[in-house]
Design a protein around this motif. Structure first.
Motif, PDB file in Angstrom:
ATOM      1  N   UNK A 129      48.080  47.003  39.458  1.00 46.10           N
ATOM      2  CA  UNK A 129      48.238  46.043  40.674  1.00 46.10           C
ATOM      3  C   UNK A 129      47.424  44.861  40.545  1.00 46.10           C
ATOM      4  N   UNK A 130      48.529  43.487  40.894  1.00 41.41           N
ATOM      5  CA  UNK A 130      47.296  42.171  40.975  1.00 41.41           C
ATOM      6  C   UNK A 130      47.580  42.230  42.566  1.00 41.41           C
ATOM      7  N   UNK A 131      46.934  41.445  42.556  1.00 42.71           N
ATOM      8  CA  UNK A 131      46.836  40.548  44.334  1.00 42.71           C
ATOM      9  C   UNK A 131      46.340  39.216  44.253  1.00 42.71           C
ATOM     10  N   UNK A 132      47.219  38.496  45.033  1.00 45.33           N
ATOM     11  CA  UNK A 132      46.629  37.451  45.689  1.00 45.33           C
ATOM     12  C   UNK A 132      47.512  36.347  46.463  1.00 45.33           C
ATOM     13  N   UNK A 133      46.729  35.065  46.826  1.00 45.62           N
ATOM     14  CA  UNK A 133      47.941  34.442  47.351  1.00 45.62           C
ATOM     15  C   UNK A 133      48.609  33.289  46.820  1.00 45.62           C
ATOM     16  N   UNK A 134      50.103  32.842  47.001  1.00 45.16           N
ATOM     17  CA  UNK A 134      50.542  31.588  45.717  1.00 45.16           C
ATOM     18  C   UNK A 134      50.494  30.444  47.336  1.00 45.16           C
ATOM     19  N   UNK A 135      50.317  30.860  48.101  1.00 47.63           N
ATOM     20  CA  UNK A 135      50.818  29.039  48.858  1.00 47.63           C
ATOM     21  C   UNK A 135      50.548  27.687  48.825  1.00 47.63           C
ATOM     22  N   UNK A 136      49.344  27.230  48.165  1.00 48.32           N
ATOM     23  CA  UNK A 136      49.277  25.984  48.561  1.00 48.32           C
ATOM     24  C   UNK A 136      49.623  25.698  46.556  1.00 48.32           C
ATOM     25  N   UNK A 137      49.604  25.916  46.125  1.00 50.35           N
ATOM     26  CA  UNK A 137      49.977  26.790  44.261  1.00 50.35           C
ATOM     27  C   UNK A 137      51.501  25.831  44.377  1.00 50.35           C
ATOM     28  N   UNK A 138      52.236  26.719  45.265  1.00 45.20           N
ATOM     29  CA  UNK A 138      54.056  26.415  45.780  1.00 45.20           C
ATOM     30  C   UNK A 138      54.609  25.784  46.538  1.00 45.20           C
ATOM     31  N   UNK A 139      53.800  25.195  47.129  1.00 47.17           N
ATOM     32  CA  UNK A 139      53.901  24.463  48.474  1.00 47.17           C
ATOM     33  C   UNK A 139      54.244  24.733  49.787  1.00 47.17           C
ATOM     34  N   UNK A 140      52.843  25.568  50.077  1.00 44.91           N
ATOM     35  CA  UNK A 140      53.607  26.551  50.537  1.00 44.91           C
ATOM     36  C   UNK A 140      52.011  26.279  51.822  1.00 44.91           C
ATOM     37  N   UNK A 141      51.800  27.442  52.869  1.00 50.75           N
ATOM     38  CA  UNK A 141      50.332  28.110  52.992  1.00 50.75           C
ATOM     39  C   UNK A 141      51.370  29.337  53.919  1.00 50.75           C
ATOM     40  N   UNK A 142      49.021  29.820  53.533  1.00 54.45           N
ATOM     41  CA  UNK A 142      50.109  31.643  54.013  1.00 54.45           C
ATOM     42  C   UNK A 142      49.595  31.868  54.966  1.00 54.45           C
ATOM     43  N   UNK A 143      50.138  31.580  56.351  1.00 57.82           N
ATOM     44  CA  UNK A 143      49.828  31.097  57.709  1.00 57.82           C
ATOM     45  C   UNK A 143      50.198  32.802  58.448  1.00 57.82           C
ATOM     46  N   UNK A 144      50.691  33.497  57.830  1.00 57.90           N
ATOM     47  CA  UNK A 144      51.091  34.812  58.709  1.00 57.90           C
ATOM     48  C   UNK A 144      50.520  35.991  58.217  1.00 57.90           C
ATOM     49  N   UNK A 145      49.137  35.766  57.786  1.00 59.00           N
ATOM     50  CA  UNK A 145      47.628  37.151  57.829  1.00 59.00           C
ATOM     51  C   UNK A 145      46.869  36.410  56.679  1.00 59.00           C
ATOM     52  N   UNK A 146      46.515  35.148  55.950  1.00 60.13           N
ATOM     53  CA  UNK A 146      46.017  35.207  54.835  1.00 60.13           C
ATOM     54  C   UNK A 146      45.524  34.202  55.636  1.00 60.13           C
ATOM     55  N   UNK A 147      45.608  33.530  56.417  1.00 60.61           N
ATOM     56  CA  UNK A 147      44.551  32.243  56.290  1.00 60.61           C
ATOM     57  C   UNK A 147      44.100  32.600  58.267  1.00 60.61           C
ATOM     58  N   UNK A 148      44.222  34.300  58.496  1.00 60.54           N
ATOM     59  CA  UNK A 148      43.930  34.774  60.141  1.00 60.54           C
ATOM     60  C   UNK A 148      43.670  35.882  59.610  1.00 60.54           C
ATOM     61  N   UNK A 149      44.230  36.792  60.028  1.00 56.17           N
ATOM     62  CA  UNK A 149      43.653  38.411  59.880  1.00 56.17           C
ATOM     63  C   UNK A 149      43.146  38.486  59.191  1.00 56.17           C
ATOM     64  N   UNK A 150      43.081  38.154  58.210  1.00 56.58           N
ATOM     65  CA  UNK A 150      42.489  38.430  56.320  1.00 56.58           C
ATOM     66  C   UNK A 150      41.209  37.897  56.163  1.00 56.58           C
ATOM     67  N   UNK A 151      40.386  37.291  57.603  1.00 52.92           N
ATOM     68  CA  UNK A 151      39.577  37.231  57.212  1.00 52.92           C
ATOM     69  C   UNK A 151      38.697  38.221  58.194  1.00 52.92           C
ATOM     70  N   UNK A 152      39.729  38.653  59.073  1.00 54.61           N
ATOM     71  CA  UNK A 152      38.634  39.857  59.675  1.00 54.61           C
ATOM     72  C   UNK A 152      38.308  41.081  58.702  1.00 54.61           C
ATOM     73  N   UNK A 153      39.939  40.965  57.515  1.00 51.36           N
ATOM     74  CA  UNK A 153      39.602  42.309  56.434  1.00 51.36           C
ATOM     75  C   UNK A 153      38.829  41.921  55.419  1.00 51.36           C
ATOM     76  N   UNK A 154      38.402  40.883  55.214  1.00 51.28           N
ATOM     77  CA  UNK A 154      37.643  40.402  54.139  1.00 51.28           C
ATOM     78  C   UNK A 154      36.592  39.966  54.057  1.00 51.28           C
ATOM     79  N   UNK A 155      36.626  39.578  55.069  1.00 51.74           N
ATOM     80  CA  UNK A 155      35.124  38.103  55.894  1.00 51.74           C
ATOM     81  C   UNK A 155      35.959  37.147  55.486  1.00 51.74           C
ATOM     82  N   UNK A 156      35.521  36.478  56.253  1.00 49.44           N
ATOM     83  CA  UNK A 156      36.049  34.896  55.698  1.00 49.44           C
ATOM     84  C   UNK A 156      36.435  33.908  55.192  1.00 49.44           C
ATOM     85  N   UNK A 157      34.843  33.327  54.528  1.00 50.17           N
ATOM     86  CA  UNK A 157      34.790  33.128  53.070  1.00 50.17           C
ATOM     87  C   UNK A 157      35.868  33.748  52.094  1.00 50.17           C
ATOM     88  N   UNK A 158      35.831  35.029  51.575  1.00 50.12           N
ATOM     89  CA  UNK A 158      36.485  35.817  50.732  1.00 50.12           C
ATOM     90  C   UNK A 158      37.797  34.896  51.021  1.00 50.12           C
TER      91      UNK A 158
END
Length: 262
Positions: A129-158
């Motif tokens: 398996x592989x993981x990752x966000x693509x938003x700014x690469x494809x002309x979008x932004x991951x606003x439904x989890x990756x820019x907010x809740x994911x910071x709680x799960x893995x830390x803001x900087x990560x």
């Protein structure tokens, strides 16, 4: 497995013992979902309250590539609004399902697929398996989890690293980050998920539900951020960045975005 009525087999729903298994079945687009697919998954989650657990997975080779990008180079505003709303409906359904929802990740979890992992209560990954966000690469932004809740799960900087740099992470890296609970050999993914379901089935569904709903505190706190972020995305529909990012993705080339002053 049997497809839900009206979904043409795009989403397969099966009751296996104590769990409901929901399988994304669009290998031709790496299980990227359109609004109908997202709604079918949400409906399956809504209807799974009699199970002890729910599993979301993909047909072999991919977990989920997020929202389908077809047509984004010349986007229809109404259709895009529908896709954004469907994404949020899907993720909310994961969080509002009274049963533990397990992501069984084989293949790529990219973009909204990675955010689907964030939304799930537990996640078990195959070694491939592989993981990752693509938003700014494809002309979008991951606003439904990756820019907010994911910071709680893995830390803001990560989380910002993942959301902004659009890198791809291995299953081992995802485990180290805290994005998934376990990594197993590919052939052991389903048996391992089944063993976790068996553990959950020995516990009180009433108090598991209380535990889950209580743990939604950070998701609920970020809910306004989801809505405002989607509102900004709607206002950006048809922008040069969206058109270029989507077309570059479809052409399998590096995007050439205009500068910040353009």
């Amino acid at each position: 497995m049997t497809g839900r009525p009206g979904n043409s087999g795009d989403v397969l729903v099966e009751r296996r013992g104590d769990a409901t298994w929901i399988t994304l079945n669009r290998p031709d687009r790496r299980n990227a979902y359109d609004p109908a697919m997202a709604e079918a998954v949400a409906a399956a989650l809504d209807g799974a309250s009699r199970s002890r657990a729910v599993v979301i997975t993909g047909v072999p080779g991919s977990f989920c590539a997020g929202g389908a990008l077809t047509g984004l180079s010349r986007p229809d505003v109404t259709a895009m609004r529908g896709l954004y709303r469907a994404s949020l409906r899907l993720f909310d359904a994961v969080r509002n399902c009274p049963r533990p929802v397990i992501a069984a990740v084989g293949g790529a979890a990219a973009g909204g697929g990675n955010e689907l992992v964030v939304a799930c209560d537990l996640a078990i990954a195959a070694e491939s398996a592989t993981f990752g966000q693509t938003g700014p690469r494809v002309g979008s932004s991951p606003v439904t989890g990756a820019t907010n809740v994911m910071g709680v799960q893995i830390g803001e900087k990560r989380a910002k690293e993942m959301a902004m740099l659009c890198r791809r992470y291995s299953a081992a890296q995802a485990l180290e980050l805290g994005l998934v609970n376990a990594v197993v050999p590919d052939a052991e993914l389903e048996p391992t998920v089944e063993s976790w379901i068996a553990e959950l089935a020995q516990l009180s569904p009433r108090y598991l539900e209380i535990t889950k709903i209580s743990s939604n505190v950070w998701w609920n706190a970020a809910r306004d951020s989801f809505s405002s972020g989607l509102g900004m995305l709607v206002q950006s529909i048809g922008s040069p960045d969206m058109a270029e990012g989507a077309q570059a993705f479809l052409d399998k080339r590096r995007p050439r975005f205009p500068g910040p002053d353009a």
